[in-house]
Design an enzyme around this catalytic site. Structure first.
Site, short mmCIF file in Angstrom:
data_model
loop_
_atom_site.label_atom_id
_atom_site.label_comp_id
_atom_site.label_asym_id
_atom_site.label_seq_id
_atom_site.Cartn_x
_atom_site.Cartn_y
_atom_site.Cartn_z
N ASP A 106 71.16 23.86 28.56
CA ASP A 106 71.67 23.80 29.93
C ASP A 106 72.55 25.02 30.21
O ASP A 106 73.08 25.63 29.28
CB ASP A 106 72.52 22.53 30.12
N1 URA Z 1 70.98 18.25 25.43
C1 URA Z 1 71.71 18.43 26.53
O1 URA Z 1 72.16 17.48 27.17
N2 URA Z 1 71.94 19.70 26.94
C2 URA Z 1 71.49 20.79 26.26
O2 URA Z 1 71.76 21.92 26.70
C3 URA Z 1 70.74 20.58 25.12
C4 URA Z 1 70.50 19.30 24.71
#
Ligand code: URA
Length: 263
Positions: A106
């Site tokens: 993310d």
């Molecule tokens: N899970 C998440 O919630 N965010 C990420 O960036 C990677 C795995």
């Protein structure tokens, strides 16, 4: 690919330092298209010219592979109008045609992202049936309890009914509520949604390992390193939760997680 200096290419695609490369070149150990080359400043095109070191073709000459330590604010995409992309963490001359991030973090997550132009490698790493483990160091609003770890190990059902595969999680005995969690799949916002289903909240999320490959703790946020072939194979291995947990504990203070902001 754009032309680049021979010494820079060697530094990016071998484990040798720039000063080692100077003496390696002097020794006559490097050949370009079969001819010994001692001048590190010579510009070459690695897509067209073949470079060998001690007679061996440079790893990744046909495909490139870099590991970056993604900072917050960068997006795992090849282009974006709002955010800088993880490709921009590489110097321009290394951004070969077809380069893409193999896997996503993310925009507010940090840590290990692989950049490659090798579609097969990305498929082997990401295909759901490969189950290559991904390890995340999370800081939580509340501690991850043994009961939480047991529910994660059983395979959690998310709020919307999505069924998750069993995941391993273990709190770190350090200040703050940190835990290491290992997933064998990659659903959208999965780690955050899993802890939300446990009535907890992920404050920060840092990917520290994929398969058997650990993010080098000395790699600064925003830094990159070339990945050698043997390391790529390592990355596709199953990894070992206890061994990675021990390494994370040992190197905890080196990870740049203290630089990240609240999610
Ligand atoms: N899970 C998440 O919630 N965010 C990420 O960036 C990677 C795995």
């Amino acid at each position: 690919m754009a032309q680049l200096r021979l010494d820079k290419l060697l530094a990016n695609r071998t484990p040798h330092s720039r000063s080692d490369i100077k003496s390696i070149l002097k020794k006559g150990a490097v050949q370009v298209d079969g001819v010994t080359e001692c001048d590190g400043s010579r510009k070459i095109d690695p897509d067209v010219q073949q470079v060998t070191l001690y007679g061996k073709k440079l790893v990744g000459q046909s495909h490139v592979c870099f590991l970056v330590n993604k900072p917050q604010g960068y997006i795992c995409a090849t282009e974006d109008r709002m955010h800088r992309t993880v490709l921009e963490l590489l110097p321009r001359e290394l951004r070969v045609k077809g380069l893409f991030p193999a896997g996503r973090l993310d925009v507010d997550s940090t840590g290990l992202v692989l950049l490659t132009d090798d579609g097969d490698l990305a498929h082997r790493m990401l295909a759901p049936k490969s189950h290559v483990p991904k390890y995340y160091l999370v800081r939580l609003a509340k501690p991850c309890t043994p009961a939480d770890a047991a529910r994660l190990a059983e395979g959690l059902t998310l709020g919307d009914g999505t069924q998750c595969l069993p995941a391993q999680a273990k709190p770190l005995p350090v200040k703050g509520d940190y835990a290491l969690i290992c997933l064998h799949e990659g659903k959208y916002h999965q780690v955050k949604r899993m802890f939300a289903a446990l009535s907890n909240h992920v404050e920060t999320l840092h990917r520290v390992a994929v398969g058997g490959m650990i993010l080098p703790p000395e790699l600064a946020s925003g830094g990159y390193v070339a990945v050698l072939h043997k390391d790529v194979e390592n990355m596709l291995k199953s990894g070992n939760f206890d061994a990675i947990y021990e390494r994370i504990m040992t190197d905890f203070s080196s990870y740049s997680i203290n630089e990240v902001h609240e999610v």
